[in-house]
Motif scaffolding. Structure first.
Motif, PDB file in Angstrom:
ATOM      1  N   GLY A 130       0.810  -1.203   0.000  1.00 20.30           N
ATOM      2  CA  GLY A 130       0.000   0.000   0.000  1.00 20.30           C
ATOM      3  C   GLY A 130       0.846   1.257   0.000  1.00 20.30           C
ATOM      4  N   SER A 131       0.239   2.358   0.431  1.00 14.88           N
ATOM      5  CA  SER A 131       0.870   3.672   0.365  1.00 14.88           C
ATOM      6  C   SER A 131       2.184   3.716   1.148  1.00 14.88           C
ATOM      7  N   ASN A 132       3.252   4.167   0.452  1.00 16.37           N
ATOM      8  CA  ASN A 132       4.581   4.369   1.035  1.00 16.37           C
ATOM      9  C   ASN A 132       5.231   3.093   1.566  1.00 16.37           C
ATOM     10  N   GLU A 133       4.738   1.941   1.150  1.00 25.84           N
ATOM     11  CA  GLU A 133       5.425   0.697   1.482  1.00 25.84           C
ATOM     12  C   GLU A 133       6.559   0.477   0.488  1.00 25.84           C
ATOM     13  N   THR A 134       7.579  -0.237   0.924  1.00 24.10           N
ATOM     14  CA  THR A 134       8.769  -0.449   0.105  1.00 24.10           C
ATOM     15  C   THR A 134       8.542  -1.580  -0.892  1.00 24.10           C
ATOM     16  N   VAL A 135       9.049  -1.393  -2.094  1.00 24.32           N
ATOM     17  CA  VAL A 135       8.995  -2.435  -3.117  1.00 24.32           C
ATOM     18  C   VAL A 135      10.415  -2.660  -3.642  1.00 24.32           C
ATOM     19  N   ARG A 136      10.767  -3.933  -3.826  1.00 20.86           N
ATOM     20  CA  ARG A 136      12.119  -4.283  -4.275  1.00 20.86           C
ATOM     21  C   ARG A 136      12.114  -4.557  -5.781  1.00 20.86           C
ATOM     22  N   LEU A 137      13.011  -3.914  -6.485  1.00 16.47           N
ATOM     23  CA  LEU A 137      13.125  -4.072  -7.937  1.00 16.47           C
ATOM     24  C   LEU A 137      14.501  -4.619  -8.290  1.00 16.47           C
ATOM     25  N   THR A 138      14.540  -5.441  -9.315  1.00 16.42           N
ATOM     26  CA  THR A 138      15.799  -5.781  -9.976  1.00 16.42           C
ATOM     27  C   THR A 138      15.795  -5.055 -11.312  1.00 16.42           C
ATOM     28  N   ILE A 139      16.808  -4.247 -11.541  1.00 11.53           N
ATOM     29  CA  ILE A 139      16.878  -3.499 -12.797  1.00 11.53           C
ATOM     30  C   ILE A 139      18.137  -3.907 -13.552  1.00 11.53           C
ATOM     31  N   GLU A 140      18.097  -3.661 -14.858  1.00 14.60           N
ATOM     32  CA  GLU A 140      19.266  -3.915 -15.704  1.00 14.60           C
ATOM     33  C   GLU A 140      19.690  -2.590 -16.318  1.00 14.60           C
ATOM     34  N   ARG A 141      20.957  -2.226 -16.131  1.00 15.74           N
ATOM     35  CA  ARG A 141      21.492  -0.968 -16.657  1.00 15.74           C
ATOM     36  C   ARG A 141      22.795  -1.264 -17.391  1.00 15.74           C
ATOM     37  N   VAL A 142      22.771  -1.064 -18.694  1.00 17.05           N
ATOM     38  CA  VAL A 142      23.936  -1.306 -19.541  1.00 17.05           C
ATOM     39  C   VAL A 142      24.465  -2.725 -19.314  1.00 17.05           C
ATOM     40  N   GLY A 143      23.541  -3.701 -19.322  1.00 20.75           N
ATOM     41  CA  GLY A 143      23.925  -5.098 -19.211  1.00 20.75           C
ATOM     42  C   GLY A 143      24.231  -5.583 -17.812  1.00 20.75           C
ATOM     43  N   GLU A 144      24.194  -4.682 -16.826  1.00 21.49           N
ATOM     44  CA  GLU A 144      24.504  -5.071 -15.444  1.00 21.49           C
ATOM     45  C   GLU A 144      23.242  -4.993 -14.595  1.00 21.49           C
ATOM     46  N   ARG A 145      23.005  -6.033 -13.787  1.00 18.09           N
ATOM     47  CA  ARG A 145      21.817  -6.063 -12.939  1.00 18.09           C
ATOM     48  C   ARG A 145      22.148  -5.569 -11.535  1.00 18.09           C
ATOM     49  N   ARG A 146      21.173  -4.866 -10.933  1.00 18.86           N
ATOM     50  CA  ARG A 146      21.348  -4.390  -9.568  1.00 18.86           C
ATOM     51  C   ARG A 146      19.996  -4.334  -8.867  1.00 18.86           C
ATOM     52  N   GLU A 147      20.018  -4.375  -7.538  1.00 17.24           N
ATOM     53  CA  GLU A 147      18.801  -4.334  -6.730  1.00 17.24           C
ATOM     54  C   GLU A 147      18.554  -2.910  -6.263  1.00 17.24           C
ATOM     55  N   ILE A 148      17.301  -2.483  -6.338  1.00 21.89           N
ATOM     56  CA  ILE A 148      16.913  -1.152  -5.889  1.00 21.89           C
ATOM     57  C   ILE A 148      15.624  -1.266  -5.087  1.00 21.89           C
ATOM     58  N   ALA A 149      15.555  -0.567  -3.985  1.00 18.83           N
ATOM     59  CA  ALA A 149      14.339  -0.511  -3.174  1.00 18.83           C
ATOM     60  C   ALA A 149      13.799   0.911  -3.200  1.00 18.83           C
ATOM     61  N   THR A 150      12.529   1.048  -3.575  1.00 18.93           N
ATOM     62  CA  THR A 150      11.890   2.355  -3.579  1.00 18.93           C
ATOM     63  C   THR A 150      10.521   2.217  -2.919  1.00 18.93           C
ATOM     64  N   VAL A 151       9.731   3.280  -2.939  1.00 20.41           N
ATOM     65  CA  VAL A 151       8.442   3.236  -2.248  1.00 20.41           C
ATOM     66  C   VAL A 151       7.294   3.401  -3.231  1.00 20.41           C
ATOM     67  N   LEU A 152       6.146   2.907  -2.838  1.00 19.88           N
ATOM     68  CA  LEU A 152       4.921   3.052  -3.621  1.00 19.88           C
ATOM     69  C   LEU A 152       4.237   4.336  -3.148  1.00 19.88           C
ATOM     70  N   ASP A 153       4.366   5.397  -3.910  1.00 19.70           N
ATOM     71  CA  ASP A 153       3.883   6.703  -3.454  1.00 19.70           C
ATOM     72  C   ASP A 153       2.932   7.381  -4.432  1.00 19.70           C
ATOM     73  N   ALA A 154       2.440   6.647  -5.416  1.00 12.24           N
ATOM     74  CA  ALA A 154       1.497   7.227  -6.381  1.00 12.24           C
ATOM     75  C   ALA A 154       0.282   6.317  -6.485  1.00 12.24           C
ATOM     76  N   PRO A 155      -0.924   6.825  -6.221  1.00  9.26           N
ATOM     77  CA  PRO A 155      -2.115   5.966  -6.279  1.00  9.26           C
ATOM     78  C   PRO A 155      -2.463   5.585  -7.715  1.00  9.26           C
TER      79      PRO A 155
END
Length: 457
Positions: free
Chosen positions: A180-205
């Protein structure tokens, strides 16, 4: 087409397509039942009072008042359970279990056949731009939580909370289910062939704030280009020859990735050198335009003070693909539709996150919501409409195979029991279960109707 005819014609076509999905389902039941020598008393498109009916041999064909559904009255398929619901006639002994299974499966298979026809049409004849899938990030607001977490333009989202995503619709779905609102979500992203973990928040309804469904704010889907959506007359931009619909490639020699490069320049009165090209012609050569800013009043909802401006409204340019139009191959289209249904069922029956069941329940729509979307996509075009019809058919096929009385899966379950146990389920048990689930189904449909109407109006 005159504008005043657009909606009436769209509604009529939506009724035709929706009825086609129901008709092909019931036709599957009817054809296989007749081939196996079973009696079919009624073939109805829709429920309720008959608006039109005709006797064809031993079967009465009806067009009924409520178009969202239909049935074939097969007294030998379920003599006790469905007689009252479907209006069956005299009592007949049940058909052999294997025949009942084939007849029950034939309805969903009819939907699958129609879905395959739609998928083949899209795969073979739709223009290339009609389909496409991407999880690339097209824009990140510099002052957003997503930017602070490390998300950047051109990043490709690979997983959300450990679940692989193939399209932006998948990303939105998994974010919505994750919390829900402002809870953390974990993403795996790929940038220029390299993968990394990013945690951000759900802040838009998603929708209104009361919906309880949230996503990552400050982020827009890609591939995406920034450019000029409007040029005001008698301004420096208009005098320099800039045109609405042009993509801005560079600003003063630097790649254009954020509106701040134009809106928050160190020297607002210094000339601005733009490299631009038409969005609708990506192969067209770019051109360089120099614009001398002038002090202008605000336009398009900007700050009210007069300040140095170019006289343009900046915007985003992207090729939008609906979630059911992300895949091209026939198999990928069907798998994507089926995976979407399975994801919803798994969230309802075996949720992985706190509150997931409630969030997915709020997001579901009934026949009215489906019909409303169908009316709208018909106005978009043929291929999007065929894709949505395919999605409806796969949904109908899978949901009807759930092992619940009243549904085709219930008939299959009873027939399998008769095959294994070598005796029929007691007629009273079938009757009680069928009536109970019929009441639940009707109640669910009424709830969907109310929910859909509240969202629509």
């Amino acid at each position: 087409m005159p504008v005043y005819l657009l909606w009436p014609i769209s509604i009529v076509l939506a009724l035709v397509l929706f009825s086609l999905a129901v008709f092909i389902h019931e036709l599957g039941h009817f054809v296989v039942a007749r081939l196996l020598g079973l009696r079919a008393d009624v073939f109805s498109i829709g429920f309720g009072p008959a608006l039109w009916k005709r006797q064809l041999g031993s079967t009465e064909v009806r067009l009924s008042a409520i178009p969202f559904g239909g049935y074939v009255s097969l007294p030998q398929l379920d003599p006790e359970g469905m007689e009252k619901l479907q209006g069956g006639g005299e009592h007949l002994p049940p058909a052999a279990p294997w025949k009942r299974i084939l007849v029950a499966v034939a309805g969903p298979m009819g939907n699958v056949v129609l879905a395959l026809i739609c998928a083949c049409a899209i795969a073979w004849f739709a223009p290339p731009e009609a389909t496409g899938a991407s999880t690339e990030i097209g824009y990140v607001e510099p002052k957003s939580n997503a930017w602070a977490a490390g998300l950047r333009v051109k990043d490709r989202i690979v997983t959300v909370e450990g679940r692989a995503v193939q399209s932006w619709a998948d990303v939105m779905t998994e974010c919505m289910l994750a919390g829900g609102s402002n809870e953390t979500v974990r993403l795996t992203i790929e940038r220029v062939g390299e993968r990394r973990e990013i945690a951000t928040v759900l802040d838009a309804p998603l929708g209104d704030a009361e919906s309880g469904m949230w996503t990552i704010g400050g982020v827009m889907r890609g591939p995406l280009e920034l450019g000029i959506s409007e040029v005001s007359p008698d301004t420096p931009a208009a005098q320099a020859g800039l045109q609405a619909g042009e993509v801005i490639l560079t600003v003063n020699g630097e790649s254009f990735t954020h509106f701040a490069q134009i809106q928050e320049r160190a020297d607002p009165l210094a000339p601005v050198v733009l490299q631009v090209r038409p969005f609708i012609q990506p192969e067209a050569p770019s051109r360089t335009v120099t614009v001398q800013p002038a002090v202008l009043e605000a336009i398009a909802g900007e700050a009210t003070d007069a300040k140095p401006r170019l006289g343009v409204v900046l915007g985003f340019f992207t090729q939008r693909h609906f979630q059911w139009m992300t895949d091209r191959s026939v198999g990928a289209q069907i798998r994507s539709d089926a995976a979407g249904v399975w994801r919803v069922l798994s969230a309802l029956t075996a949720p992985k996150h706190a509150g997931e069941r409630g969030r997915v329940a709020k997001s579901l729509g009934g026949p009215l919501a489906i019909f409303t979307i169908l009316v709208q996509v018909i106005q978009v075009g043929l291929w999007v409409s065929l894709g949505f019809l395919r999605l409806i058919c796969i949904n109908l096929a899978i949901l009807n195979l759930l092992p619940l009385p009243v549904l085709d899966g219930g008939h299959i379950l009873f027939a399998l029991f008769a095959t294994v146990a070598r005796r029929e389920v007691p007629a009273k048990v079938v009757g009680y279960l069928t009536n109970a689930f019929a009441v639940l189904l009707i109640g669910l449909m009424l709830w969907f109707l109310y929910s859909d109407a509240m969202r629509l109006f």
